[in-house]
Motif scaffolding. Structure first.
Motif, PDB file in Angstrom:
ATOM      1  N   ALA A 545       0.839  -1.193   0.000  1.00  0.00           N
ATOM      2  CA  ALA A 545       0.000   0.000   0.000  1.00  0.00           C
ATOM      3  C   ALA A 545       0.876   1.247   0.000  1.00  0.00           C
ATOM      4  O   ALA A 545       1.735   1.417   0.865  1.00  0.00           O
ATOM      5  CB  ALA A 545      -0.916  -0.005   1.215  1.00  0.00           C
ATOM      6  N   GLY A 546       0.693   2.085  -1.000  1.00  0.00           N
ATOM      7  CA  GLY A 546       1.469   3.311  -1.102  1.00  0.00           C
ATOM      8  C   GLY A 546       2.887   3.121  -1.595  1.00  0.00           C
ATOM      9  O   GLY A 546       3.663   4.083  -1.645  1.00  0.00           O
ATOM     10  N   GLY A 547       3.244   1.900  -1.971  1.00  0.00           N
ATOM     11  CA  GLY A 547       4.611   1.627  -2.396  1.00  0.00           C
ATOM     12  C   GLY A 547       4.717   1.351  -3.881  1.00  0.00           C
ATOM     13  O   GLY A 547       3.780   1.539  -4.650  1.00  0.00           O
ATOM     14  N   VAL A 548       5.898   0.873  -4.285  1.00  0.00           N
ATOM     15  CA  VAL A 548       6.152   0.543  -5.682  1.00  0.00           C
ATOM     16  C   VAL A 548       6.134  -0.972  -5.843  1.00  0.00           C
ATOM     17  O   VAL A 548       6.228  -1.721  -4.872  1.00  0.00           O
ATOM     18  CB  VAL A 548       7.511   1.108  -6.148  1.00  0.00           C
ATOM     19  CG1 VAL A 548       7.511   2.624  -6.077  1.00  0.00           C
ATOM     20  CG2 VAL A 548       8.662   0.541  -5.315  1.00  0.00           C
ATOM     21  N   GLN A 549       6.038  -1.414  -7.085  1.00  0.00           N
ATOM     22  CA  GLN A 549       6.029  -2.844  -7.354  1.00  0.00           C
ATOM     23  C   GLN A 549       7.363  -3.463  -6.945  1.00  0.00           C
ATOM     24  O   GLN A 549       8.430  -2.881  -7.166  1.00  0.00           O
ATOM     25  CB  GLN A 549       5.759  -3.098  -8.830  1.00  0.00           C
ATOM     26  CG  GLN A 549       5.514  -4.558  -9.174  1.00  0.00           C
ATOM     27  CD  GLN A 549       5.328  -4.763 -10.658  1.00  0.00           C
ATOM     28  OE1 GLN A 549       6.263  -4.582 -11.437  1.00  0.00           O
ATOM     29  NE2 GLN A 549       4.125  -5.137 -11.067  1.00  0.00           N
ATOM     30  N   GLN A 550       7.315  -4.645  -6.358  1.00  0.00           N
ATOM     31  CA  GLN A 550       8.528  -5.324  -5.915  1.00  0.00           C
ATOM     32  C   GLN A 550       8.327  -6.824  -5.947  1.00  0.00           C
ATOM     33  O   GLN A 550       7.212  -7.329  -5.938  1.00  0.00           O
ATOM     34  CB  GLN A 550       8.910  -4.871  -4.506  1.00  0.00           C
ATOM     35  CG  GLN A 550       7.828  -5.118  -3.469  1.00  0.00           C
ATOM     36  CD  GLN A 550       8.208  -4.608  -2.103  1.00  0.00           C
ATOM     37  OE1 GLN A 550       8.816  -5.334  -1.318  1.00  0.00           O
ATOM     38  NE2 GLN A 550       7.851  -3.363  -1.807  1.00  0.00           N
ATOM     39  N   VAL A 551       9.463  -7.541  -5.995  1.00  0.00           N
ATOM     40  CA  VAL A 551       9.465  -8.995  -5.876  1.00  0.00           C
ATOM     41  C   VAL A 551       9.922  -9.324  -4.464  1.00  0.00           C
ATOM     42  O   VAL A 551      10.946  -8.823  -3.999  1.00  0.00           O
ATOM     43  CB  VAL A 551      10.414  -9.640  -6.914  1.00  0.00           C
ATOM     44  CG1 VAL A 551      10.416 -11.154  -6.759  1.00  0.00           C
ATOM     45  CG2 VAL A 551      10.003  -9.250  -8.326  1.00  0.00           C
TER      46      VAL A 551
END
Length: 616
Positions: A545-551
């Motif tokens: 939530a509120g962040g960037v896409q990540q693995v």
């Protein structure tokens, strides 16, 4: 370095020591005997080298100091939580059960000045506690995540007679049951381990993750290996119990007084049991030993290669060695799956050599999925790597064909009547016993389907949660065939769940149901791709939530793995092998198919390609 900091009042109530003995002289783990006790900064999440030494309350401590001191003392691991109990009244110390549950907050709980004073003659003080709760761990060591939720409880203080028999001291009279920890302190004190049980009525094992203390358990005084064995003998977590069996009879436990288990110089672990195990037969004992060998295999610094179960008098019940573990794995084909597959720019299935230094040019597989007979969009390769299931024709049809020999294009096993490709078939998935799974996303007839043996008539899987407005975007079945990872869309959110696969009967007459769905990434705003990455671990592509896409890696119980994954732009899908030694692969719109080997950064492999998958 140290544990999480709270707003202090007056004298600081904790000390910490760094146990990085490799960088210090001998004797580094001893308690400092000089210098001031000082407040310390928040510890790095999961930093198990930080050791907290709580201190007892000072004489005539203010009420706020008592509250903060107790909250701090809960983060330590002194035997019996003896220091934490010094902040309690005698009655509260007797009734407080820290082992009952652990409440995990995003950060250390905050206490505030009492917002009321009781009208009782005792004039007890009530201090509010605040925080954001993200999980609980119950008395069976099971982790349960949740969306960040407001936490609000109270601690009530009363005045008791001091040691001199005359003065009054503030102590805690009422408090929430169990431990209350910030996430950083939780990760410092606890670790996730896999206990293993047998799939119901089957001969292969299933991982059941639980949490144990990193060091000696303050309540049982057990070291990590003994804690883990105790957790195994107590039985599976409530969620997994309906689909697994334990070979340990009810009442079998570690021999009384056993608090430490250490493998010998031959990497053999001897496990003394109580009298309940004395008359167990050889076959059952070997199954018990198999559960133990899988459970403790990688726990300590020394690898356990053999387990010896002992009667209470020390005589041997049975032995089981590393070479016999293959008899109890879900995937009978064995071997390290080092090479993934992908769909190339021409819609053909091709294999990648991710373990080689020079990946070379990937070659299409033999058979109709590699020779251009049909243009495929998504695929799943059987775990023995002899067949594959492919979705084609605008996601309308799923076929199964050989990938090791030339053959004619077979007729579809499953067909969808969805009006558009996005409303037709999902990517398929194989379990470790040749069971094939696929979802039909037709809004007029949504179905979850199972094909026993990967051939014949598909069975409709009972899925009571698959109601109007819920759509299966992706599914991935575990190797053991009793758990399924599901990306589900409802409204404008796509979330990740784990379901329990319950079966009755066998073959074409069996009934299959997916129930007990649990959200395993509740703090993620959206999930784009998921793959199994071990017996109880998933690799997930998503966004906080509120962040960037990540693995990132997530345990199947919803806890976050400490393993970090470097960032990658424009990722569309990720794939991992069940064996954690194999590289991670991903499809990126910028870089095509890329791989991530241990200790390295992402490396391009193929300029154009989609749907990377390992067998399964």
């Amino acid at each position: 370095m140290g544990a999480e900091r709270r707003r202090g009042r007056g004298r600081t109530v904790r000390a910490a020591a760094l146990l990085g003995c490799g960088a210090l002289l001998a004797g580094c783990a001893s308690m400092p005997d000089s210098g001031e006790v000082s407040q310390v900064k928040a510890s790095n999440p999961g930093d198990s080298q930080v050791r907290v030494y709580p201190v007892t309350p000072r004489e005539n401590a203010e009420p706020g100091e008592i509250v903060d001191g107790f909250l701090e003392a809960m983060t330590g691991d002194d035997p019996g939580f003896a220091t934490a109990r010094t902040y309690l009244t005698k009655q509260a110390a007797r009734t407080w059960k820290p082992e009952e549950r652990t409440t995990v907050l995003t950060a250390a709980p905050v206490s505030r000045q009492p917002d009321r004073i009781s009208v009782r003659e005792t004039r007890n003080l009530v201090y509010p506690l605040y925080g954001k709760q993200i999980a609980t761990v119950n008395s069976r060591h099971a982790y349960q995540p949740m969306r960040s939720t407001d936490y609000s409880e109270t601690i009530e203080l009363a005045q008791v007679t001091g040691p001199d028999g005359k003065s009054k001291e503030w102590r805690i009279a009422r408090l929430p049951q169990g431990l209350l920890l910030g996430e950083s302190d939780f990760q410092r004190n606890y670790r996730s381990v896999n206990t293993y049980y047998f799939a119901s009525g089957r001969q292969w094992v299933v991982a059941d993750p639980v949490y144990i203390r990193q060091r000696q358990d303050p309540v049982t005084r057990m070291d990590p290996v003994a804690q883990t064995v105790k957790a195994l003998l107590e039985g599976p977590t409530d969620w997994l119990e309906p689909v697994v069996d334990s070979s340990f009879p009810t009442g079998v436990a570690l021999k009384s007084g056993v608090t430490s288990l250490t493998p010998d110089d031959q990497n053999k672990l001897k496990v003394p049991l109580n009298k309940k195990a004395d008359n167990i037969g050889l076959d059952r004992c070997r199954r018990m030993a198999a559960q133990l060998l899988f459970t403790v295999g990688d726990l300590g610094s020394a690898r356990v290669e053999q387990v010896e179960l002992q009667r209470e008098d020390g005589r041997t019940l049975c032995l089981l060695g590393e070479s016999q573990k293959e008899n109890y794995r879900a995937d009978p084909s064995g071997g390290l799956r080092v090479n993934p597959y992908f769909v190339d720019a021409s819609g053909r299935l091709a294999e990648l050599e991710v373990g080689a230094e020079d990946v070379g040019t990937p070659e299409p597989v033999p058979g109709p999925f590699g020779n251009g007979s049909v243009r495929i969009s998504t695929v799943a390769v059987a775990r023995d790597e002899r067949r594959a299931a492919a979705v084609s024709d605008g996601e309308s049809n799923m076929r199964v064909a050989s990938v090791v020999a030339d053959a004619h294009l077979p007729e579809p096993l499953v067909h969808s009547n969805g009006a558009k490709p996005a409303d037709r078939l999902s990517a398929p998935s194989w379990d470790g016993r040749d069971g094939l799974w696929v979802a039909d996303r037709d809004p007029a007839n949504p179905r979850l389907l199972f094909v026993p043996g990967g051939s014949g008539q598909p069975l409709k899987v009972a899925a009571p949660w698959l109601t109007d407005g819920v759509r299966i975007e992706e599914l991935r079945v575990s190797e053991d065939g009793v758990r399924i990872a599901l990306r589900l869309t409802e409204g404008d959110k796509t979330t990740l769940h784990i379901g329990r696969i319950e079966r009755r009967g066998s073959g074409a007459k069996q009934t299959v149901e997916v129930v007990g769905l649990q959200a395993v990434a509740p703090r993620m705003e959206s999930v784009t791709s998921v793959s199994w990455a071990g017996p109880s671990r998933l690799v997930v592509l998503g966004k906080l939530a509120g962040g960037v896409q990540q693995v990132r890696y997530i345990q199947t119980d919803g806890s976050t793995s400490a393993a970090a994954v470097p960032g990658l732009n424009q990722v569309k899908a990720v794939a991992a092998a069940n064996d954690e030694r194999a590289p991670l692969v991903a499809a990126s719109s910028d870089d095509g198919i890329v791989r991530l080997q241990a200790g390295a950064n992402w490396q391009p492999m193929v300029d154009k390609g989609t749907s990377p998958v390992y067998p399964g």
